[in-house]
Design a protein around this motif. Structure first.
Motif, short mmCIF file in Angstrom:
data_model
loop_
_atom_site.label_atom_id
_atom_site.label_comp_id
_atom_site.label_asym_id
_atom_site.label_seq_id
_atom_site.Cartn_x
_atom_site.Cartn_y
_atom_site.Cartn_z
N PHE C 19 18.05 -40.10 21.98
CA PHE C 19 17.32 -39.18 21.09
C PHE C 19 17.63 -37.72 21.42
O PHE C 19 17.63 -36.87 20.52
CB PHE C 19 15.81 -39.45 21.17
CG PHE C 19 15.03 -38.64 20.18
CD1 PHE C 19 15.28 -38.75 18.82
CD2 PHE C 19 14.06 -37.75 20.60
CE1 PHE C 19 14.56 -38.00 17.89
CE2 PHE C 19 13.34 -37.00 19.68
CZ PHE C 19 13.59 -37.12 18.32
N SER C 44 18.87 -30.86 9.88
CA SER C 44 18.28 -32.21 9.94
C SER C 44 16.98 -32.25 10.74
O SER C 44 16.33 -33.29 10.80
CB SER C 44 19.28 -33.18 10.57
OG SER C 44 19.52 -32.84 11.92
N THR C 46 14.36 -30.03 10.31
CA THR C 46 13.36 -29.15 9.71
C THR C 46 12.23 -29.92 9.00
O THR C 46 12.34 -31.09 8.70
CB THR C 46 14.02 -28.21 8.68
OG1 THR C 46 14.70 -29.01 7.71
CG2 THR C 46 15.02 -27.27 9.35
N GLN D 17 10.91 -32.76 4.03
CA GLN D 17 10.93 -32.76 5.50
C GLN D 17 12.19 -33.46 5.98
O GLN D 17 12.18 -34.66 6.21
CB GLN D 17 9.71 -33.49 6.05
CG GLN D 17 8.40 -32.80 5.77
CD GLN D 17 7.45 -32.88 6.98
OE1 GLN D 17 7.88 -32.84 8.12
NE2 GLN D 17 6.17 -32.98 6.70
N ALA D 18 13.26 -32.69 6.19
CA ALA D 18 14.53 -33.29 6.60
C ALA D 18 14.37 -34.12 7.88
O ALA D 18 15.00 -35.16 8.04
CB ALA D 18 15.57 -32.19 6.82
N PHE D 19 13.50 -33.66 8.78
CA PHE D 19 13.38 -34.36 10.05
C PHE D 19 12.79 -35.77 9.85
O PHE D 19 13.14 -36.69 10.60
CB PHE D 19 12.54 -33.56 11.05
CG PHE D 19 12.51 -34.19 12.41
CD1 PHE D 19 13.69 -34.41 13.12
CD2 PHE D 19 11.31 -34.57 13.00
CE1 PHE D 19 13.67 -35.00 14.38
CE2 PHE D 19 11.29 -35.16 14.26
CZ PHE D 19 12.47 -35.37 14.95
N MET D 20 11.95 -35.95 8.86
CA MET D 20 11.41 -37.28 8.58
C MET D 20 12.53 -38.21 8.11
O MET D 20 12.57 -39.39 8.47
CB MET D 20 10.27 -37.21 7.55
CG MET D 20 8.96 -36.64 8.10
SD MET D 20 8.18 -37.70 9.38
CE MET D 20 8.15 -36.60 10.80
N THR D 22 15.67 -37.83 9.03
CA THR D 22 16.44 -38.07 10.26
C THR D 22 15.86 -39.24 11.05
O THR D 22 16.58 -40.03 11.66
CB THR D 22 16.45 -36.78 11.13
OG1 THR D 22 17.05 -35.73 10.36
CG2 THR D 22 17.23 -36.98 12.42
N LEU D 23 14.54 -39.36 11.02
CA LEU D 23 13.88 -40.48 11.72
C LEU D 23 13.92 -41.76 10.88
O LEU D 23 13.54 -42.82 11.37
CB LEU D 23 12.41 -40.14 12.02
CG LEU D 23 12.13 -38.96 12.95
CD1 LEU D 23 10.62 -38.77 13.11
CD2 LEU D 23 12.77 -39.18 14.33
N LEU D 45 17.07 -43.11 18.43
CA LEU D 45 15.74 -42.55 18.71
C LEU D 45 15.25 -42.89 20.11
O LEU D 45 14.09 -42.62 20.45
CB LEU D 45 14.73 -43.07 17.67
CG LEU D 45 15.13 -42.84 16.20
CD1 LEU D 45 14.09 -43.45 15.27
CD2 LEU D 45 15.29 -41.35 15.91
#
Lengths: 142, 142, 142, 142
Positions: C19, C44, C46, D17-20, D22-23, D45
């Motif tokens: 991670f 990526s 944000t 929400q780009a980070f969501m 990414t996850l 992750l």
């Protein structure tokens, strides 16, 4: 540990907590893992707006979490508060205040408890604070 | 707010906190954003092992954070504790206990403070707890 | 543990944290008990306002606390995060983000660390978050 | 705000929400004040033991609390996380991870949410983390 034995241990321990007497606090145990501590309003516990100070509320939340943890701790272990977080949700105004704690997760060493504090006024109960706490079980003979 | 005015406001407010008197606590202000509150050991503040209960330690940490926040709050605003986290780092054993708070970040509405609590025994000072707290500034006339 | 040995262990462990690679993060160790982890801005990571999400910031705060704790943990022990509290102090806007952790108190079982996270933009560094964390040292052979 | 309008706003916001993404996370809304976010296991992750890192778990807990808060925030307001505390209760091992948040108390400015995170493996669900969070409602036009 059986319930009667737990209740005896809790009451013995609670009686030796001078600060709980200073707050006028009393304890009630229920099923293992759930504990309630309460005190009546007293002017000696207030802050500058005549609400009860966050200190006494935090104190019964912390002690209730500690005894809830004790009820699930391994035989021969005592418990110590490691840390806690409190959110103060409403002014502590009322005739009586009580904290109700339950065990969220019991590991071999660490026990996580959650507790809510309420103010009672007439027959209304209002949520005034909430705690999330980490407690450690320590071998009494270590 | 100028320092003399701040000290006057802090002392007036602190005097009205009955619970601080119950703990035997006194306040000292220094430069804006830094506040210290102390109390001497008293048996009425102890838990079952004769250490001082986490409650009084948390109480002076919380009040020290509140007054540190007040020192940087906008004119005409009071402060309220929103939440705090405390880590208990060592048994509270000693002759005197004091909490020292400073402002970590002051926003327009929210102020974040950090505070450490120490036990003094003979001439030794030992870190016994640490707090990270969020305080809200509230318009006194709102 | 000697510093070179600690640095080797940290780098080995860090490399196995997939991670951290996902975040583009790198670690720097200094004197025992102090650790820094940083990552460059990437879209990526944000949230809806194009600020970096609290998640990546919390992740490097948590890992920095873990490695700081590892540097003072007893020989033959690994560390696990028990809990942490984060205050988000300012929007995470910048070219690079870094978390700097230090040990607040190291006990035999539990280690308490504090960490700050900063955003770097041009040559400015801005405090964007702060963490207070509890870590447990676990015997690798237990 | 009516439920359809809330769901639309949540999905629009979540998509940005780009980070969501990414996850690999997805959101599900239910009755106002309750939100669930989940992601499947992915090797990118993990931390050094191949468990999912505390970071992604904290990220969905935080976002779930934020959307739960949004569902009760006043018209025309956005929400920002002020702070949160997470207890890590068990290793994050499983095929899927989800966070479920609910509103504990909604004030005019501050909203307190609690959330639990679970790992699903085969048909078992295991509690792996819990969060207590403070969120602020901010006027979108201010």
């Amino acid at each position: 540990m059986i319930l009667e034995e737990f209740e005896r241990r809790v009451r013995d321990s609670f009686r030796r907590q001078a600060f709980m007497a200073t707050l006028g606090a009393e304890i009630a145990t229920g099923k293992p893992g759930v504990v309630e501590i309460r005190f009546p309003f007293h002017p000696s516990l207030t802050q500058q707006n005549d609400f009860v100070h966050a200190g006494p509320i935090t104190s019964i939340l912390d002690s209730a979490c500690g005894y809830a943890a004790l009820s699930v701790a391994p035989e021969g272990h005592d418990v110590l508060s490691v840390e806690f977080k409190v959110n103060l949700l409403a002014p502590a105004v009322g005739e009586e205040f009580f904290a109700r704690a339950h065990v969220k997760r019991a590991g071999k060493t660490l026990i996580v408890c959650a507790a809510d504090a309420f103010a009672r006024k007439d027959s209304d109960e209002k949520l005034v604070a909430t705690m999330l706490a980490t407690i450690i079980a320590v071998n009494r003979d270590a």
